[in-house]
Motif scaffolding. Sequence first.
Motif, short mmCIF file in Angstrom:
data_model
loop_
_atom_site.label_atom_id
_atom_site.label_comp_id
_atom_site.label_asym_id
_atom_site.label_seq_id
_atom_site.Cartn_x
_atom_site.Cartn_y
_atom_site.Cartn_z
N VAL A 64 0.84 -1.20 0.00
CA VAL A 64 0.00 0.00 0.00
C VAL A 64 0.87 1.25 0.00
N SER A 65 1.92 1.23 0.80
CA SER A 65 2.82 2.38 0.87
C SER A 65 3.47 2.66 -0.48
N LYS A 66 3.97 1.62 -1.12
CA LYS A 66 4.60 1.79 -2.43
C LYS A 66 3.60 2.23 -3.48
N TYR A 67 2.40 1.67 -3.45
CA TYR A 67 1.37 2.01 -4.42
C TYR A 67 0.99 3.48 -4.28
N MET A 68 0.79 3.94 -3.03
CA MET A 68 0.41 5.33 -2.81
C MET A 68 1.55 6.29 -3.17
N GLU A 69 2.78 5.89 -2.89
CA GLU A 69 3.93 6.72 -3.26
C GLU A 69 4.01 6.86 -4.78
N ALA A 70 3.79 5.76 -5.48
CA ALA A 70 3.82 5.80 -6.95
C ALA A 70 2.69 6.69 -7.49
#
Length: 102
Positions: A64-70
């Motif tokens: 989720v963190s990586k997805y939101m950062e992207a």
Amino acid sequence: MSFFGGGQQQPTQPDPVFAAQTEMEMYNVLFNKLAQTCFTKCASRKHKESDLHLGEMSCVDRCVSKYMEAQEKVGVVLQKANEKQAAQMEQMQNMQGAMGGN
């Protein structure tokens, strides 16, 4: 009179209800894609338990963190592109106004 023979066009104001609906649809799509992607990646199919294990929870947090950062990075790039396009449109309108005002 404009270049195409019409009168002066008044800029239209965006419809706040349409903007809110569009934003909600975009968030809905974002959430559904995020949930599907991270669940597929992180949830084990071997276990039939209703709760996630510690490893699965960690994986979901990272996903989720990586997805939101992207998504945030993509948003910044799109915002810059929109600002550049708006500046180009304004410059073209200024040039057309200067040419028509002779």
